[in-house]
Design an enzyme around this catalytic site. Structure first.
Site, short mmCIF file in Angstrom:
data_model
loop_
_atom_site.label_atom_id
_atom_site.label_comp_id
_atom_site.label_asym_id
_atom_site.label_seq_id
_atom_site.Cartn_x
_atom_site.Cartn_y
_atom_site.Cartn_z
NE ARG A 71 -3.30 -2.48 -11.77
CZ ARG A 71 -4.10 -3.30 -12.29
NH1 ARG A 71 -3.33 -4.53 -12.28
NH2 ARG A 71 -4.99 -3.11 -13.12
CB SER A 72 -0.08 -2.67 -4.82
OG SER A 72 -1.55 -2.86 -4.44
CB ALA A 73 5.04 -0.81 -6.72
CE LYS A 93 -1.72 -1.56 -0.31
NZ LYS A 93 -2.28 -1.85 -1.98
CE1 TYR A 153 -1.35 -5.38 0.09
CE2 TYR A 153 -2.81 -6.20 -1.64
CZ TYR A 153 -1.97 -5.27 -1.56
OH TYR A 153 -1.21 -4.43 -2.03
#
Length: 388
Positions: A66-68, A70, A156
């Site tokens: 997921r957003s890891a 980014k 965000y």
């Protein structure tokens, strides 16, 4: 609990915390890795490969983070800046002329990276197919009018970050961000991390899914405030619209989604892959290093702080990386990295020389501070503090 892997002497507390996550915190399948001054000191995995299965997690199991994603994606523009290919203070439109539409002509590259671009939502959300096609997303964010004047506030960019960053990288380099990461980061470092999973690696991916967060007596509560939950429940809120820029929510177990080059949300990795990449941002790993010292300083310099218009809590961002703070505790005030909603986490801490990676197949109801990841971080902190 059958936990496999290795820990160096002095880091046994991390194994203990990892086991307790299965016993007390609802873990189904997960892995954690820690590098210390460029050397792997923790490499553990356990549980089941699939959140709803019985086959064991293997040494080479990978999961969507997921957003890891980014955090690894954020390394790309900083490396381009380090190489003299990207000016952080240039308008985005200098590289991507179509982006200046609807009042975004003065949006700077640093605004885009630090969630200050003002386009966390889309007036018309994209389907999964459109999100993944490489054209619809960039066109949508280029045409989108900003919610606030770019550079004046932060919120965000949960999903739109994929197309903002991906298209900027493509305009600057002529390569997609997935290809750039593969050729310039993952392969040279021998790190299992992909933005756009190759077909030949698909057999390694475990199924992910939601799991409940057990109440642990005496546990430190790190969940977001109730206002985040309320905001997400409101379909008109920036929170819901930002996370809903792809509608309906994509099936993260769909091979099409796993293969999509979405640097905001669809990276696939092992824990050791995440940790190894972060280790190379702050020092040498087997003779290879990503960031020069000046770039490390840029990575952890605060660009945005205070109440986040999307997450509805106080957040801190640097140039693409989330920074240590109450909403997203890392190892120390100098740490930089990124969590994934519901679990995964990767970060580096220059002062201690620690790089950390955690991946899981069970997504709990949290946004930035998963209790399983935080238990592991506390164990790492204790191990490092106890070393002579």
């Amino acid at each position: 609990m059958d936990v496999r892997g290795t820990v160096d002497p002095g880091f046994e507390s991390v194994r203990d915390a990892f086991i307790r996550n299965f016993e007390q915190r609802g873990e189904r399948g997960a892995a954690v890795a820690v590098y210390h001054h460029g050397r792997k000191t923790v490499d553990l995995w356990g549980g089941t490969r699939d959140v709803d299965g019985t086959a064991p997690w293997a040494v080479d199991t990978v999961q969507i983070v997921r957003s890891a994603t980014k955090g690894v994606a954020a390394a790309v523009p900083l490396l381009l800046h380090q190489r003299g290919q990207l000016d952080l203070d240039a308008p985005v439109a200098a590289y991507w002329p179509e982006f200046k539409a609807n009042g975004k002509d003065r949006t700077l590259v640093r605004h885009l990276l630090s969630h200050r671009a003002g386009v966390p939502v889309l007036d018309r959300p994209l389907t999964t197919a459109e999100a993944a096609d490489g054209e619809s997303g960039p066109a949508a964010v280029a045409a989108q009018a900003p919610v606030w004047e770019p550079g004046t506030d932060h919120g965000y960019h949960a999903q739109t970050y994929s197309w903002l960053l991906g298209e900027l990288v493509r305009r600057v380099t002529g390569r997609t961000i997935g290809r750039w990461v593969a050729e310039e980061i993952s392969r040279p470092l021998a790190a299992d991390f992909w933005i756009g999973l190759p077909d030949e690696e698909a057999h390694r991916v475990g199924r992910v899914g939601p799991v409940e967060t057990p109440q642990v007596a005496g546990a430190i509560t790190t969940r977001p405030k109730r206002s985040v939950v309320e905001a997400y429940a409101d379909p008109t809120s920036l929170t819901r619209r930002a996370f809903g820029a792809i509608d309906p929510l994509p099936d993260e177990n769909d091979p099409v989604y796993r293969g999509a080059e979405l640097p905001a949300s669809a990276g696939i990795s092992t824990a050791r892959g995440l940790a190894r990449i972060y280790a190379a941002t702050i020092g040498e790993v087997d003779g290879r290093r990503l960031f020069a010292p000046a770039t490390v300083a840029l990575a952890r310099t605060e660009e945005s702080a205070g109440m986040d218009r999307v997450l509805v809590v106080g957040t801190r961002f640097g140039l693409g990386f989330m920074l240590h703070g109450p909403a997203s505790p890392l190892l120390s005030p100098g740490s930089f990295g990124h969590p994934g909603r519901g679990g995964s986490l990767g970060f580096a801490d220059p002062e201690s020389g620690v790089a950390f990676g955690y991946v899981t197949n069970g997504h709990q109801k949290n946004v930035t501070a998963d209790p399983r990841a935080q238990a592991l971080v506390r164990a790492v902190r204790a191990a490092v503090d106890a070393r002579p």
